[in-house]
Write an enzyme that holds these catalytic residues in place. Structure first.
Site, PDB file in Angstrom:
ATOM      1  NE  ARG A  12      -1.833  -1.026   3.872  1.00  0.00           N
ATOM      2  CZ  ARG A  12      -2.308  -0.710   5.071  1.00  0.00           C
ATOM      3  NH1 ARG A  12      -3.564  -0.364   5.215  1.00  0.00           N
ATOM      4  NH2 ARG A  12      -1.517  -0.731   6.130  1.00  0.00           N
ATOM      5  CE1 TYR A 152       4.842   7.226  11.944  1.00  0.00           C
ATOM      6  CE2 TYR A 152       5.008   9.629  12.046  1.00  0.00           C
ATOM      7  CZ  TYR A 152       5.002   8.457  11.305  1.00  0.00           C
ATOM      8  OH  TYR A 152       5.173   8.505   9.938  1.00  0.00           O
ATOM      9  CB  ALA A 154      10.275   8.468  19.839  1.00  0.00           C
TER      10      ALA A 154
END
Length: 245
Positions: A12, A152, A154
């Site tokens: 995707r 996220y 990090a």
């Protein structure tokens, strides 16, 4: 001899567009997916019908044994893996004080440990042949951080530091390591964003656009070309100017 690329999380979004780009440029393509089997197989069929050589391999990149099996299958099919694109990742928006230990662990397992697993599996052969490209997908939030996405951000910051360090280590082996840090990209990650918010994003972006996955794929592919040979240890900010630093 055709070159081969392995793209994690390529059923995707950015990964899918990147698989199509490399196939168009004549690469053998190893499609990796975790749960999106139908989308991976539809991409495989599309690439094969266009005349490309490709396979689809299921593997959770956070699971070392699955990653080792994926690389073994890739080497068995194509003989070599010249380019690794560490694209697989998950995102989440949660107030920091509400992040659970399970959320924190899972996002690091996929976004950071998955990259670690894939790099360790591909590097022995790259080092022995003194050739290869590794391209990691980070994010502008790895550069500047995002509210309610501390976990996220990090992981994406870790990808940036890892990229710079590994580039220094692998330079003598003629292996280039870079990262791409996209901004807002029209993928599943922002599919639920309202039209009003999308317009705000555009207004705050100098190029006044939300990037397309194909545009990010072009940047990733460029880093694999001979024209990009002098570029290593760099974080390419592909955000249409959303973040300038």
């Amino acid at each position: 001899m055709k070159k081969t690329v392995l793209i994690t999380g390529s059923s995707r979004g950015i990964g899918r567009a990147t698989a199509k780009k490399f196939a168009l440029e004549g690469y053998n393509v190893i499609i990796n997916y975790h749960k999106s089997k139908d989308k991976a197989l539809s991409l495989l069929e599309e690439l094969l019908s266009s005349g490309a050589n490709a396979i689809a391999v299921q593997a959770d990149v956070s699971d070392r044994k699955q990653v080792e099996a994926m690389f073994e299958e890739g080497y068995k099919k194509f003989g070599n893996i010249d380019v690794l694109v560490n694209n697989a990742g998950i995102a989440d928006m949660t107030l920091f004080t509400d992040i659970t230990q399970e959320q924190w662990k899972r996002i690091f397992d996929v976004n950071v440990n998955g990259m670690f697993n894939c790099c360790q599996c591909v590097l022995p052969k790259m080092i022995s042949e003194k050739a290869g490209r590794i391209i990691n997908i980070s994010s502008i939030w790895g550069l500047v951080g995002a509210s309610c996405e501390a976990h996220y951000s990090a992981t994406k910051g870790a990808i940036i530091s890892f990229t710079k360090a590994l580039a220094k280590e692998l330079g003598p082996s003629n292996i280039l390591v870079n990262a791409v840090a996209p901004g807002a990209v029209d993928t599943d990650m922002i599919a639920g964003v309202s039209e009003e918010i999308r317009e705000i994003i555009k207004d705050e972006t100098p190029l006044e656009i939300i990037c397309k996955p194909e545009q990010i794929a072009n940047v990733v592919y460029f880093l694999a070309t001979d024209e990009a040979y002098l570029i290593t240890g760099q974080i390419i900010n592909a955000s249409a100017g959303f973040v300038i630093c």
